[in-house]
Each structure stands twice: as structure tokens, then as C-alpha cells.
Motif scaffolding. Structure first.
Motif, PDB file in Angstrom:
ATOM      1  N   LEU A  22       0.982  -1.166   0.041  1.00 23.97           N
ATOM      2  CA  LEU A  22      -0.115  -0.035  -0.042  1.00 23.97           C
ATOM      3  C   LEU A  22       0.882   1.160  -0.011  1.00 23.97           C
ATOM      4  O   LEU A  22       0.399   2.086  -0.569  1.00 23.97           O
ATOM      5  CB  LEU A  22      -0.954   0.055   1.041  1.00 23.97           C
ATOM      6  CG  LEU A  22      -1.976  -1.194   1.049  1.00 23.97           C
ATOM      7  CD1 LEU A  22      -2.826  -0.939   2.607  1.00 23.97           C
ATOM      8  CD2 LEU A  22      -2.891  -0.954   0.018  1.00 23.97           C
ATOM      9  N   TYR A  23       1.956   1.309   0.657  1.00 18.69           N
ATOM     10  CA  TYR A  23       2.739   2.464   0.942  1.00 18.69           C
ATOM     11  C   TYR A  23       3.992   2.519   0.264  1.00 18.69           C
ATOM     12  O   TYR A  23       5.118   3.371   0.064  1.00 18.69           O
ATOM     13  CB  TYR A  23       2.842   2.642   2.405  1.00 18.69           C
ATOM     14  CG  TYR A  23       1.579   2.891   3.184  1.00 18.69           C
ATOM     15  CD1 TYR A  23       0.587   3.931   2.645  1.00 18.69           C
ATOM     16  CD2 TYR A  23       1.021   1.800   3.792  1.00 18.69           C
ATOM     17  CE1 TYR A  23      -0.722   3.797   3.487  1.00 18.69           C
ATOM     18  CE2 TYR A  23      -0.144   1.896   4.738  1.00 18.69           C
ATOM     19  CZ  TYR A  23      -0.786   2.515   4.362  1.00 18.69           C
ATOM     20  OH  TYR A  23      -2.099   2.653   4.957  1.00 18.69           O
ATOM     21  N   GLY A  24       4.543   1.259  -0.301  1.00 18.43           N
ATOM     22  CA  GLY A  24       5.886   1.167  -1.129  1.00 18.43           C
ATOM     23  C   GLY A  24       6.713   0.570  -0.169  1.00 18.43           C
ATOM     24  O   GLY A  24       6.860   0.189   0.890  1.00 18.43           O
ATOM     25  N   ASN A  25       7.723  -0.284  -0.864  1.00 21.10           N
ATOM     26  CA  ASN A  25       8.581  -1.057  -0.368  1.00 21.10           C
ATOM     27  C   ASN A  25       9.558  -0.488   0.780  1.00 21.10           C
ATOM     28  O   ASN A  25      10.071  -0.950   1.790  1.00 21.10           O
ATOM     29  CB  ASN A  25       9.597  -1.806  -1.346  1.00 21.10           C
ATOM     30  CG  ASN A  25       8.825  -2.783  -2.314  1.00 21.10           C
ATOM     31  OD1 ASN A  25       7.968  -3.337  -1.755  1.00 21.10           O
ATOM     32  ND2 ASN A  25       9.259  -2.875  -3.576  1.00 21.10           N
ATOM     33  N   ALA A  27       8.490   1.810   2.898  1.00 24.52           N
ATOM     34  CA  ALA A  27       7.886   2.301   3.959  1.00 24.52           C
ATOM     35  C   ALA A  27       8.372   1.685   5.170  1.00 24.52           C
ATOM     36  O   ALA A  27       8.662   0.633   5.310  1.00 24.52           O
ATOM     37  CB  ALA A  27       6.330   2.080   3.648  1.00 24.52           C
ATOM     38  N   ASP A  28       8.065   2.657   6.252  1.00 27.76           N
ATOM     39  CA  ASP A  28       8.372   2.469   7.606  1.00 27.76           C
ATOM     40  C   ASP A  28       7.292   1.645   8.246  1.00 27.76           C
ATOM     41  O   ASP A  28       6.175   2.063   8.629  1.00 27.76           O
ATOM     42  CB  ASP A  28       8.649   3.725   8.271  1.00 27.76           C
ATOM     43  CG  ASP A  28       9.245   3.338   9.815  1.00 27.76           C
ATOM     44  OD1 ASP A  28       8.867   2.376  10.499  1.00 27.76           O
ATOM     45  OD2 ASP A  28       9.893   4.341  10.363  1.00 27.76           O
ATOM     46  N   VAL A  29       7.502   0.428   8.692  1.00 23.55           N
ATOM     47  CA  VAL A  29       6.465  -0.354   8.878  1.00 23.55           C
ATOM     48  C   VAL A  29       6.155  -0.125  10.526  1.00 23.55           C
ATOM     49  O   VAL A  29       4.867  -0.374  10.824  1.00 23.55           O
ATOM     50  CB  VAL A  29       6.960  -2.092   9.042  1.00 23.55           C
ATOM     51  CG1 VAL A  29       6.025  -3.149   9.836  1.00 23.55           C
ATOM     52  CG2 VAL A  29       7.065  -2.400   7.529  1.00 23.55           C
ATOM     53  N   ARG A  30       7.078   0.271  11.295  1.00 21.99           N
ATOM     54  CA  ARG A  30       6.569   0.673  12.717  1.00 21.99           C
ATOM     55  C   ARG A  30       6.097   1.813  12.671  1.00 21.99           C
ATOM     56  O   ARG A  30       4.956   1.815  13.442  1.00 21.99           O
ATOM     57  CB  ARG A  30       7.996   0.618  13.586  1.00 21.99           C
ATOM     58  CG  ARG A  30       7.796   1.001  14.905  1.00 21.99           C
ATOM     59  CD  ARG A  30       9.067   0.830  15.887  1.00 21.99           C
ATOM     60  NE  ARG A  30       9.133  -0.649  15.971  1.00 21.99           N
ATOM     61  CZ  ARG A  30       8.292  -1.450  16.845  1.00 21.99           C
ATOM     62  NH1 ARG A  30       7.391  -0.803  17.507  1.00 21.99           N
ATOM     63  NH2 ARG A  30       8.651  -2.589  16.836  1.00 21.99           N
ATOM     64  N   GLU A  31       6.199   2.878  11.847  1.00 22.74           N
ATOM     65  CA  GLU A  31       5.222   3.731  11.732  1.00 22.74           C
ATOM     66  C   GLU A  31       3.828   3.876  11.348  1.00 22.74           C
ATOM     67  O   GLU A  31       3.032   4.122  12.002  1.00 22.74           O
ATOM     68  CB  GLU A  31       6.029   4.924  10.745  1.00 22.74           C
ATOM     69  CG  GLU A  31       5.237   6.025  10.593  1.00 22.74           C
ATOM     70  CD  GLU A  31       5.924   7.243   9.687  1.00 22.74           C
ATOM     71  OE1 GLU A  31       5.433   7.784   8.840  1.00 22.74           O
ATOM     72  OE2 GLU A  31       7.161   7.085   9.710  1.00 22.74           O
ATOM     73  N   ALA A  32       3.702   2.722  10.327  1.00 27.98           N
ATOM     74  CA  ALA A  32       2.613   2.348   9.855  1.00 27.98           C
ATOM     75  C   ALA A  32       1.727   1.774  11.029  1.00 27.98           C
ATOM     76  O   ALA A  32       0.503   2.008  11.264  1.00 27.98           O
ATOM     77  CB  ALA A  32       2.696   1.583   8.716  1.00 27.98           C
ATOM     78  N   ALA A  33       2.385   0.592  11.843  1.00 27.45           N
ATOM     79  CA  ALA A  33       1.863  -0.018  12.657  1.00 27.45           C
ATOM     80  C   ALA A  33       1.338   0.783  13.952  1.00 27.45           C
ATOM     81  O   ALA A  33       0.100   0.685  14.431  1.00 27.45           O
ATOM     82  CB  ALA A  33       2.926  -1.101  13.298  1.00 27.45           C
TER      83      ALA A  33
END
Length: 420
Positions: A22-25, A27-33
Motif C-alpha cells: 500500500l505504501y511502497g517497499n 515504507a516504515d512498518v513501525r510507523e504504519a503500525a
């Protein structure tokens, strides 16, 4: 010690894959979480556990002021979105609580248009429900807690993002995910035009429903020809800059573009320019110049050329030809500035869009720049070499503000349920 929602999401490979999709390879997973967890925690306090949905914003890549004359456009969904935590309810109400806004509560047993709801989010919810019911689809109650990263005032369609969010929740929760993308777009279009009271085309809703890059031919406004195109480019970013200005007093400027194009068409026996053969237009110029303004003729030329650029741009994306695509976007920008003439209003001495375009052309790594959307005030779109994106964003932010310059990526999915 119980593990937090954010930690659970961060440790989930399914969620990690969803974030990349959804946000690009990068993308910060922790920020999204953290973002998803924060809305889930608020939601759970009132409605219990829920599932997640995401609805993106959109950009117009090419096809400036063509759709209202039955023309062609290239548009795309982008990696900024409205997310929702959703729980079904059985009391016949849809309740949507968006952070920073009053809650919306709609009794879905009553789907008649409400005059006092015009311009309000409740009208969008009720309108989508009405379209679904009228076309044989099921609806039901749900509670949704939402937060939006679709920046307002930058021409990326925050309202359409909200509409498609509602449409997709109803699609998955009550119709088994069987409603096709263009039906969802039409339901949202209906809600905005009929219930919300904002005349608009189908472009915004189509881009967000379809996801990725969409080629749309509006020869038929009710059944446009649509093709999804895979975005194959890497090493290049799209940067949106909200240059400022107020659209409130510019309605006549937007209306004049359509009116003048249709004046030309009328002189040649058509309703819109799509009805007119281009060669017939040029053959009739000696007569047309005495019937309509020179600006109307220039705008007609832009229309015919812009339709060709949309075709060329679509082919360049399919071929993975970045240089050709940049050439098309740059040419579209020049035409919008000089032929369509929607980069500033006649009385505008501030000229923020021209300032943004002029500064962009002096920045390293800028492959193309053009007005974005309706024009006269507001946003520009730049295609920037990724190695120079940070530098470009910083330089533009000095003039237009950090909150008004956004690097975005093309997102392959439209409005959807998020796997976690």
C-alpha cells in the motif's frame, strides 16, 4: 506483559506485506503500525475489535481539463490514504468518527436525500447506500473510526477517498466483495453529485476505485472506457506542491474553460469537442476566429493535443520509457500554461502556480513539471529523479512551507480491506 497492538502489527508478516503493497517497499512498518494501532485503540474503547480498511488519494498525471469535453485522462491512486477500523453493527446505523471532526451518524432505514445534509459527510454515506440499494446491492450498519493522511486543498481528492472508503466497507462486509470497481466509483460519484450537492466528473472516484495508473476515456460519461496500467518506473518520485491561493472566487475561471471549449464545438455542430474532428477544426479556423475568442481556440487546440498526450503517456508507461513519459508530462505542462491558460487568473498578480513551476525548472533532477488539477490556484506536480527528491522538497518547502510539499508514490491498490 501483554503485547501492544502496534507490536503485534509490526511482528506480523501479513501486515508488513500489506504496508509494502500500500505504501511502497521503503515504507516504515513501525510507523504504519503505530498509526493503525492508534486508531484501533480509539475504536476498541467504544465499539470493540475491528478490521482495517484503506482508501487512497489520487493524482492526475495527464489530461488537464479534458474530461468535461468527453476527453481522455491518465490518473493514479497514491500512497496517502484514509484508514478505518470497522466493526459491524445490527441496529441499522452507520457511525463514522473521523479524528478532528464531529461524528457522522446515518440511519440507513431512511435513504431519502436530506436538504440539510448537503455539503456534509452524512450525505455522502447516505448517497452511497442509496445507489447500492437502487442497484440491487446489500447494505448494513457499521461503526468506523477513521484518520486521513489525504491532505486537503492539494487536489488529491480527500472527499472521493472518503466516499470510496464507505463504498468498499459496504462491498466487503455486506456483499462478499463482489461489487466491481467502477460500480463503487459510480456509487461515490452519485453520492457526491446528487446527495452532497457538488457537481463533479467521474475521474476522482474512478482513480481511487481502480488503483494504480488508470487510463480513462470519457467518450461516454456513464460508461467510460477504462484500462489499468502497471507503473513500471523506479528511481523517480512524484512531488505535489500546494502553492497556495484561494479557489473560492475562481468558479468562473473553471466554468469558462468548459464554456469556451463547447462554444467551439457548437460552431462546428457538436456538443463537446469530442464530437469534432480535429482536421475539421483546423480547416474552420478562418471562420471560427470571427465567432469565438482567440483564447477559446487555444483551449480547443490544447484539448486535441492533450488527448494525444494521454495516449502517448499511457504507451510510455506500458513500455517503461521514462524519458518519453517525462517529455509528455512536460509538454502537458507547457500547453496548460500557454494554451489552456489555467496557471493563474487574469486578475491574479501573486501567481503562485507560475512561481512554483518556474522554481521547479531551476532545481536539479526535475524531469517535468505541470499544473495539477483545475489550476488557477493550488497545486503543481513534478516528476523528480529520486536522487534529488529530498533537495527538491527542501527547496520548495522554503517557499511554500513544509506542510505543502509532498513526495508521493503510485499505489497499486484502490480502496480495499487491509490484511493484518
Amino acid at each position: 506483559m501483554s503485547i501492544s497492538i502496534a507490536d503485534k502489527l509490526t511482528q506480523s508478516k501479513t501486515f508488513t506485506d500489506s504496508v509494502a503493497k500500500l505504501y511502497g517497499n521503503g515504507a516504515d512498518v513501525r510507523e504504519a503500525a503505530s498509526k493503525y494501532a492508534s486508531i484501533a485503540e480509539i475504536h476498541m474503547q467504544k465499539y470493540g475489535e475491528g478490521c482495517f480498511y484503506s482508501s487512497p488519494g489520487r493524482i492526475e498525471l495527464c489530461g488537464n481539463h479534458t474530461d468535461h469535453n468527453n476527453g481522455k485522462v491518465l490518473c493514479a491512486s497514491i500512497n496517502v490514504d484514509t484508514i478505518a477500523c470497522v466493526t459491524r453493527r445490527d441496529d441499522g446505523y452507520i457511525i463514522i468518527e473521523s479524528l478532528g471532526y464531529p461524528p457522522v451518524k446515518v440511519d440507513i432505514s431512511d435513504l431519502e436525500k436530506k436538504a440539510d445534509e448537503e455539503g456534509d459527510s452524512a450525505a455522502l454515506v447516505r448517497g452511497v447506500c442509496k445507489y447500492y440499494v437502487d442497484n440491487g446491492y446489500a447494505i448494513g450498519g457499521f461503526a468506523a473510526s477513521t484518520v486521513s493522511g489525504v491532505f486537503k486543498g492539494a487536489g488529491v481528492s480527500s472527499s472521493a477517498s472518503f466516499e470510496l472508503l464507505v463504498a468498499e466497507i459496504l462491498n466487503v462486509e455486506f456483499n462478499g466483495g463482489t461489487i466491481d470497481k467502477m460500480t463503487k466509483a459510480k456509487a461515490s460519484f452519485y453520492a457526491e453529485n446528487v446527495y452532497f450537492g457538488k457537481p463533479s466528473g467521474l475521474l476522482d472516484q474512478s482513480a481511487i476505485a481502480l488503483g494504480g495508473v488508470s487510463y480513462i476515456d470519457f467518450k461516454s460519461t456513464t460508461e467510460p472506457a477504462v484500462e489499468s496500467i502497471e507503473w513500471k518506473f523506479s528511481g523517480v518520485d512524484i512531488v505535489i506542491t500546494n502553492t497556495g491561493g484561494d479557489h473560492c472566487d475562481l468558479t468562473h475561471c473553471y466554468a469558462d474553460i468548459r464554456k469556451e471549449m463547447e462554444q467551439v464545438a457548437d460552431c462546428l455542430g457538436g456538443k463537446t469537442l469530442r464530437d469534432i474532428d480535429e482536421s475539421s477544426f483546423y480547416s474552420a479556423l478562418p471562420i471560427l476566429q470571427d465567432k469565438v475568442s482567440g483564447r477559446a481556440l487555444l483551449r480547443a487546440i490544447h484539448y486535441f493535443d492533450e488527448n494525444k498526450r494521454v495516449d502517448e503517456g499511457a504507451k510510455a508507461i506500458k513500455d517503461g520509457d521514462l524519458d518519453k513519459f517525462a517529455q509528455v508530462i512536460a509538454s502537458s505542462g507547457v500547453s496548460s500554461y500557454t494554451m489552456l491558460q489555467n496557471c493563474y487568473a487574469e486578475e491574479d498578480k501573486v501567481q503562485r502556480i507560475p512561481l512554483g513551476i518556474g522554481l521547479s525548472k531551476k532545481c536539479n533532477g526535475v524531469k517535468a513539471v505541470r499544473v495539477h488539477g483545475g489550476g488557477f490556484a493550488g497545486t503543481i506536480l513534478a516528476l523528480v529523479d529520486s536522487a534529488y527528491t529530498d533537495d527538491y522538497v527542501n527547496k520548495m518547502s522554503i517557499i511554500f512551507g513544509n506542510q505543502n510539499v509532498f513526495a508521493v508514490n503510485i499505489r497499486g491498490d484502490g480502496a480495499c480491506k487491509v490484511n493484518i
